[in-house]
Design a protein around this motif. Sequence first.
Motif, short mmCIF file in Angstrom:
data_model
loop_
_atom_site.label_atom_id
_atom_site.label_comp_id
_atom_site.label_asym_id
_atom_site.label_seq_id
_atom_site.Cartn_x
_atom_site.Cartn_y
_atom_site.Cartn_z
N ILE A 197 65.16 40.75 8.22
CA ILE A 197 66.49 40.67 8.86
C ILE A 197 66.40 39.56 9.91
N ILE A 198 67.38 38.66 9.88
CA ILE A 198 67.37 37.56 10.86
C ILE A 198 68.03 38.03 12.15
N ILE A 199 67.37 37.73 13.24
CA ILE A 199 67.93 38.04 14.56
C ILE A 199 68.19 36.70 15.24
N GLU A 200 69.48 36.38 15.39
CA GLU A 200 69.80 35.06 15.97
C GLU A 200 70.01 35.13 17.48
N LYS A 201 70.54 36.26 17.95
CA LYS A 201 70.88 36.34 19.37
C LYS A 201 70.66 37.75 19.89
N ARG A 202 70.78 37.91 21.19
CA ARG A 202 70.44 39.20 21.80
C ARG A 202 71.31 40.34 21.22
N GLU A 203 72.59 40.05 20.90
CA GLU A 203 73.46 41.09 20.35
C GLU A 203 72.91 41.62 19.02
N ASP A 204 72.31 40.72 18.24
CA ASP A 204 71.71 41.17 16.96
C ASP A 204 70.56 42.13 17.26
N ALA A 205 69.79 41.80 18.29
CA ALA A 205 68.64 42.65 18.64
C ALA A 205 69.12 44.02 19.13
N GLU A 206 70.26 44.01 19.80
CA GLU A 206 70.79 45.27 20.34
C GLU A 206 71.34 46.17 19.23
N ARG A 207 71.79 45.56 18.12
CA ARG A 207 72.47 46.35 17.09
C ARG A 207 71.63 46.64 15.86
N ILE A 257 61.67 29.36 24.32
CA ILE A 257 60.71 30.41 24.69
C ILE A 257 61.42 31.52 25.47
N ASP A 258 62.30 31.11 26.38
CA ASP A 258 62.97 32.11 27.22
C ASP A 258 63.91 33.00 26.40
N ASP A 259 64.65 32.39 25.45
CA ASP A 259 65.57 33.19 24.62
C ASP A 259 64.77 34.16 23.75
N ALA A 260 63.65 33.66 23.19
CA ALA A 260 62.84 34.50 22.32
C ALA A 260 62.25 35.67 23.12
N LYS A 261 61.86 35.37 24.36
CA LYS A 261 61.29 36.44 25.20
C LYS A 261 62.34 37.52 25.48
N GLU A 262 63.55 37.08 25.76
CA GLU A 262 64.64 38.03 26.04
C GLU A 262 64.87 38.93 24.81
N ILE A 263 64.87 38.32 23.64
CA ILE A 263 65.13 39.09 22.41
C ILE A 263 63.97 40.04 22.12
N THR A 264 62.74 39.57 22.29
CA THR A 264 61.60 40.46 21.99
C THR A 264 61.54 41.62 23.00
N THR A 265 61.96 41.37 24.23
CA THR A 265 61.99 42.47 25.21
C THR A 265 62.94 43.57 24.74
N ILE A 266 64.11 43.16 24.26
CA ILE A 266 65.09 44.15 23.76
C ILE A 266 64.49 44.90 22.57
N LEU A 267 63.86 44.13 21.66
CA LEU A 267 63.31 44.77 20.46
C LEU A 267 62.20 45.76 20.83
N ARG A 268 61.38 45.38 21.80
CA ARG A 268 60.28 46.28 22.21
C ARG A 268 60.83 47.56 22.85
N GLU A 269 61.94 47.41 23.57
CA GLU A 269 62.55 48.61 24.18
C GLU A 269 63.13 49.52 23.10
N ARG A 270 63.77 48.90 22.11
CA ARG A 270 64.41 49.70 21.06
C ARG A 270 63.41 50.27 20.06
N PHE A 271 62.34 49.49 19.80
CA PHE A 271 61.34 49.93 18.81
C PHE A 271 59.95 49.88 19.45
N PRO A 272 59.56 50.92 20.16
CA PRO A 272 58.29 50.88 20.90
C PRO A 272 57.08 50.64 20.01
N HIS A 273 57.20 50.91 18.71
CA HIS A 273 56.05 50.70 17.81
C HIS A 273 56.05 49.32 17.16
N ILE A 274 56.98 48.50 17.55
CA ILE A 274 57.09 47.18 16.90
C ILE A 274 55.79 46.38 17.09
N VAL A 275 55.42 45.63 16.06
CA VAL A 275 54.25 44.75 16.17
C VAL A 275 54.70 43.30 15.98
#
Length: 319
Positions: free
Chosen positions: A144-154, A173-191
């Motif tokens: 699944i492609i995640i283009e922006k923070r809203e995609d990561a949230e949904r 780098i900063d945008d990617a970090k923001e998105i991965t932070t959201i993903l890590r919060e939503r999916f604590p087991h993400i690798v």
Amino acid sequence: MTDVTKKIYLASPRGFCAGVDRAIDVVEHAIRLYGTPLYVRHEIVHNRYIVESFRTKGVVFVDNLADVPRGSAIVFSAHGVSPAIRQEAQTRELTIIDATCPLVTKVHREISRFARLGFTILLIGHKRHAETEGTMGEAPDQTIIIEKREDAERVQVANPHKVAFLTQTTLSIDDAKEITTILRERFPHIVGPKRSDICYATTNRQEAVKFLAQKAELILVVGSPNSSNSNRLREIAAGQQVQAHLLDTASDLLPKWLEGISSVGVTAGASAPEVLVQELLGALQQYGFHDIEEIRHTEEKITFQLPEILAMQLQRDDS
Ligand code: SF4
């Protein structure tokens, strides 16, 4: 009354990365070894000057392999291709010369490894970018492609215990970090990947442009509009509250940008050749910007070898 000194801050590193250097070498050697017309799938790198120069040497850029005569040689661009394209090339009996950057190949390997292990892969990147199309093609049903923070949230995944993320190599780098932070919060087991997929060249150029933005009132980024990493450099500079523009060539420079400006920062995306940077410096001189200071962020020593098929033929020719 003394004139205000007009200064240029020149980023280092800037311009060509090892992957682009290699891709250009690949096409040059392939022209010599296979002759013209030489077919290249997609623009070899996202730079209009490079693409036009190769066109004049007899290179034909195609997006569709059906446009390549059976049995010809085909060069794959630095952005990589999906396994389906590779398969199609084989079916059409094309000789593949692969100029995919090894750092893009690394992402291909990661995606197929996660796919084999049954993971859902969240690929952070731009949907219509050639690199993302190629990497996603490794496992289209699991990615699944995640283009922006809203995609990561949904985004929803079938099994939150089996989810991985990877990134396009040329993201902010900063945008990617923001998105991965959201993903890590939503999916604590993400690798994720062992080492960031955002490549060394993207990282260095983004850090260097931040230094420039601390010194210059205006940032000029040499790069083509379809170059992902060049666009990111402009956005990052603009994000530091500095006026920033992307220029394909010096002829895009608008005099109004320089009104009331005494310091200009100049950098170039990873696909932009140094000759265009030098032309821009020449154009700036006409507006009184003679004093150039290079702002050295880091030194790059990375090089990549030619693909085996070319290296072997060159060796044979030499012996
Ligand atoms: S920008 Fe990075 S990933 Fe892209 S070609 Fe250059 S080194 Fe390779």
